[in-house]
Write a protein that holds these residues in place. Structure first.
Motif, PDB file in Angstrom:
ATOM      1  N   ARG A   1      26.719  -3.243  -4.969  1.00 50.32           N
ATOM      2  CA  ARG A   1      26.940  -2.897  -3.556  1.00 50.32           C
ATOM      3  C   ARG A   1      28.357  -3.286  -3.134  1.00 50.32           C
ATOM      4  O   ARG A   1      29.038  -2.542  -2.444  1.00 50.32           O
ATOM      5  CB  ARG A   1      25.930  -3.592  -2.637  1.00 50.32           C
ATOM      6  CG  ARG A   1      24.481  -3.252  -2.927  1.00 50.32           C
ATOM      7  CD  ARG A   1      23.593  -3.501  -1.727  1.00 50.32           C
ATOM      8  NE  ARG A   1      23.856  -2.558  -0.671  1.00 50.32           N
ATOM      9  CZ  ARG A   1      23.319  -1.337  -0.584  1.00 50.32           C
ATOM     10  NH1 ARG A   1      22.449  -0.917  -1.475  1.00 50.32           N
ATOM     11  NH2 ARG A   1      23.644  -0.540   0.402  1.00 50.32           N
TER      12      ARG A   1
ATOM     13  N   ASP B   1      22.868   6.630   9.411  1.00 49.51           N
ATOM     14  CA  ASP B   1      21.945   5.978   8.480  1.00 49.51           C
ATOM     15  C   ASP B   1      20.538   6.511   8.661  1.00 49.51           C
ATOM     16  O   ASP B   1      20.209   7.115   9.683  1.00 49.51           O
ATOM     17  CB  ASP B   1      21.948   4.458   8.727  1.00 49.51           C
ATOM     18  CG  ASP B   1      23.257   3.816   8.293  1.00 49.51           C
ATOM     19  OD1 ASP B   1      23.609   3.976   7.104  1.00 49.51           O
ATOM     20  OD2 ASP B   1      23.928   3.194   9.138  1.00 49.51           O
TER      21      ASP B   1
ATOM     22  N   LEU C   1      17.760  -1.248   4.579  1.00 43.98           N
ATOM     23  CA  LEU C   1      17.848  -0.135   5.542  1.00 43.98           C
ATOM     24  C   LEU C   1      17.223  -0.564   6.860  1.00 43.98           C
ATOM     25  O   LEU C   1      16.045  -0.911   6.912  1.00 43.98           O
ATOM     26  CB  LEU C   1      17.085   1.076   4.982  1.00 43.98           C
ATOM     27  CG  LEU C   1      16.843   2.236   5.961  1.00 43.98           C
ATOM     28  CD1 LEU C   1      18.167   2.864   6.386  1.00 43.98           C
ATOM     29  CD2 LEU C   1      15.933   3.282   5.333  1.00 43.98           C
TER      30      LEU C   1
ATOM     31  N   ASP D   1      14.078   0.451  -0.143  1.00 44.85           N
ATOM     32  CA  ASP D   1      15.312   0.439   0.654  1.00 44.85           C
ATOM     33  C   ASP D   1      15.204  -0.516   1.854  1.00 44.85           C
ATOM     34  O   ASP D   1      16.192  -1.145   2.243  1.00 44.85           O
ATOM     35  CB  ASP D   1      15.643   1.853   1.165  1.00 44.85           C
ATOM     36  CG  ASP D   1      16.175   2.756   0.052  1.00 44.85           C
ATOM     37  OD1 ASP D   1      16.480   2.250  -1.043  1.00 44.85           O
ATOM     38  OD2 ASP D   1      16.274   3.978   0.287  1.00 44.85           O
TER      39      ASP D   1
ATOM     40  N   SER E   1      21.579  -5.944   2.301  1.00 37.54           N
ATOM     41  CA  SER E   1      21.791  -4.723   3.083  1.00 37.54           C
ATOM     42  C   SER E   1      20.567  -3.808   3.164  1.00 37.54           C
ATOM     43  O   SER E   1      20.655  -2.630   2.824  1.00 37.54           O
ATOM     44  CB  SER E   1      22.966  -3.918   2.508  1.00 37.54           C
ATOM     45  OG  SER E   1      24.053  -4.739   2.205  1.00 37.54           O
TER      46      SER E   1
ATOM     47  N   ARG F   1      22.622   4.190   4.051  1.00 42.08           N
ATOM     48  CA  ARG F   1      21.555   3.289   4.505  1.00 42.08           C
ATOM     49  C   ARG F   1      22.097   2.102   5.302  1.00 42.08           C
ATOM     50  O   ARG F   1      21.387   1.514   6.103  1.00 42.08           O
ATOM     51  CB  ARG F   1      20.789   2.724   3.295  1.00 42.08           C
ATOM     52  CG  ARG F   1      20.205   3.755   2.346  1.00 42.08           C
ATOM     53  CD  ARG F   1      19.061   4.489   3.011  1.00 42.08           C
ATOM     54  NE  ARG F   1      18.302   5.327   2.076  1.00 42.08           N
ATOM     55  CZ  ARG F   1      18.705   6.479   1.558  1.00 42.08           C
ATOM     56  NH1 ARG F   1      19.897   6.955   1.865  1.00 42.08           N
ATOM     57  NH2 ARG F   1      17.920   7.166   0.736  1.00 42.08           N
ATOM     58  N   ASP F   2      23.373   1.738   5.016  1.00 44.93           N
ATOM     59  CA  ASP F   2      23.944   0.501   5.579  1.00 44.93           C
ATOM     60  C   ASP F   2      25.310   0.748   6.202  1.00 44.93           C
ATOM     61  O   ASP F   2      26.134  -0.151   6.255  1.00 44.93           O
ATOM     62  CB  ASP F   2      24.081  -0.540   4.461  1.00 44.93           C
ATOM     63  CG  ASP F   2      24.997  -0.047   3.334  1.00 44.93           C
ATOM     64  OD1 ASP F   2      25.227   1.187   3.246  1.00 44.93           O
ATOM     65  OD2 ASP F   2      25.499  -0.876   2.561  1.00 44.93           O
TER      66      ASP F   2
ATOM     67  N   THR G   1      25.495  -0.980   9.697  1.00 43.24           N
ATOM     68  CA  THR G   1      25.237  -2.427   9.634  1.00 43.24           C
ATOM     69  C   THR G   1      26.269  -3.175   8.790  1.00 43.24           C
ATOM     70  O   THR G   1      26.633  -4.294   9.112  1.00 43.24           O
ATOM     71  CB  THR G   1      23.841  -2.701   9.050  1.00 43.24           C
ATOM     72  OG1 THR G   1      23.710  -1.974   7.823  1.00 43.24           O
ATOM     73  CG2 THR G   1      22.732  -2.298  10.012  1.00 43.24           C
ATOM     74  N   VAL G   2      26.722  -2.562   7.668  1.00 40.43           N
ATOM     75  CA  VAL G   2      27.557  -3.301   6.708  1.00 40.43           C
ATOM     76  C   VAL G   2      28.906  -2.619   6.435  1.00 40.43           C
ATOM     77  O   VAL G   2      29.950  -3.264   6.504  1.00 40.43           O
ATOM     78  CB  VAL G   2      26.801  -3.480   5.362  1.00 40.43           C
ATOM     79  CG1 VAL G   2      27.691  -4.131   4.319  1.00 40.43           C
ATOM     80  CG2 VAL G   2      25.532  -4.298   5.572  1.00 40.43           C
TER      81      VAL G   2
ATOM     82  N   TYR H   1      20.915   6.566  13.883  1.00 35.66           N
ATOM     83  CA  TYR H   1      19.869   6.261  12.900  1.00 35.66           C
ATOM     84  C   TYR H   1      18.908   7.444  12.928  1.00 35.66           C
ATOM     85  O   TYR H   1      18.166   7.649  13.885  1.00 35.66           O
ATOM     86  CB  TYR H   1      19.152   4.958  13.251  1.00 35.66           C
ATOM     87  CG  TYR H   1      18.209   4.507  12.159  1.00 35.66           C
ATOM     88  CD1 TYR H   1      18.679   3.736  11.089  1.00 35.66           C
ATOM     89  CD2 TYR H   1      16.862   4.848  12.187  1.00 35.66           C
ATOM     90  CE1 TYR H   1      17.824   3.324  10.076  1.00 35.66           C
ATOM     91  CE2 TYR H   1      16.001   4.442  11.170  1.00 35.66           C
ATOM     92  CZ  TYR H   1      16.483   3.674  10.122  1.00 35.66           C
ATOM     93  OH  TYR H   1      15.637   3.264   9.121  1.00 35.66           O
TER      94      TYR H   1
END
Ligand code: CDP
Ligand code: CDP
Length: 210
Positions: free
Chosen positions: A94, A9, A178, A170, A176, A116-117, A120-121, A131
């Motif tokens: 999303r 990400d 960034l 973002d 979600s 970007r996610d 995390t997601v 990252y």
């Protein structure tokens, strides 16, 4: 054999794509640039000529995105990137794209997803999370060099403003945003060549795989 996902990400023009492609090649994994799924949705929406704020239409476009047909050269236009970051705030868009990305992430023997996610997601259980970042000025310079190399004129100051605006959108959206996952390794490539960034990433991946 154990299935592996590498999640990459970071903000626009941090070098995620360049790094992800090389990691995928190195380990023989499948690669998905998830930004292209948002871009393909945005382009489909632009092509309909319908207004941008209709989330139901945008969701339909997202559900129709074909991961096998994504082509950055068709989706590279600046307006498409801008439009992508606008429809990326819509939860139903999303949800549709994340589902397709998750299905992709399970391919054997392993996958690299960048976006970007992801950490995390999309793939919170990824074996490796990076990252990747760089200062807005360095990222704008990279974009500027790309445009000039393609034979077009570019305005560096305008690109810095664009990069900052995109970061703001973002990082500050409700769904979600960034941000680095708690267990992500940070890689600041501001002062790194592409090769140095790749070697640093490879060391992190090798350490996680062993
Ligand atoms: O290539 P660039 O870094 O400019 O952007 P991109 O990766 O093609 O993504 C375009 C836009 O899609 C981003 O600005 C994000 O708003 C959105 N995006 C997202 O929300 N989540 C992802 N996993 C990937 C992209
Ligand atoms: O995928 P993302 O938008 O994060 O970035 P990219 O398309 O991989 O990289 C943006 C540009 O920066 C490309 O032209 C890369 O060649 C360049 N780059 C660089 O100059 N130095 C790095 N350490 C990484 C990328």
């Amino acid at each position: 054999m154990k299935h592996i996902t590498i999640a990459i990400d970071g903000p626009a023009a941090a070098g995620k794509g360049t790094l992800s492609r090389r990691l995928a090649e190195t380990y023989g994994f499948h690669h998905l640039d998830t930004g292209l799924t948002y871009r393909a949705t945005a382009k489909a929406l632009i092509d309909t000529g319908l207004p941008f704020d209709d989330e139901a239409v945008a969701e339909r476009m997202a559900l129709d995105v074909d991961l096998a047909g994504l082509d950055r050269s068709v989706l590279a236009r600046h307006e498409i990137g801008e439009a992508a970051s606008k429809i990326a705030v819509m939860p139903s868009v999303r949800r549709a794209l994340v589902e397709a990305q998750r299905a992709f992430s399970k391919k054997m023997p392993g996958t690299v997803l960048d976006g970007r996610d992801i950490g995390t997601v999309v793939c919170p259980d990824a074996a490796v999370k990076l990252y990747v970042t760089a200062s807005p000025e360095v990222r704008a310079r990279r974009r500027y060099d790309e445009i000039v190399a393609s034979g077009q004129a570019a305005d560096y100051d305008a690109i810095v403003e664009d990069v900052k605006k995109r970061d703001d959108r973002d990082m500050n959206r409700a769904d979600s945003p960034l941000r680095p996952a708690d267990d992500a390794v940070l890689l600041d490539t501001s002062e790194m060549s592409i090769e140095a960034a790749f070697q640093a990433a490879k060391r992190i991946v090798d350490a996680a795989l062993n």
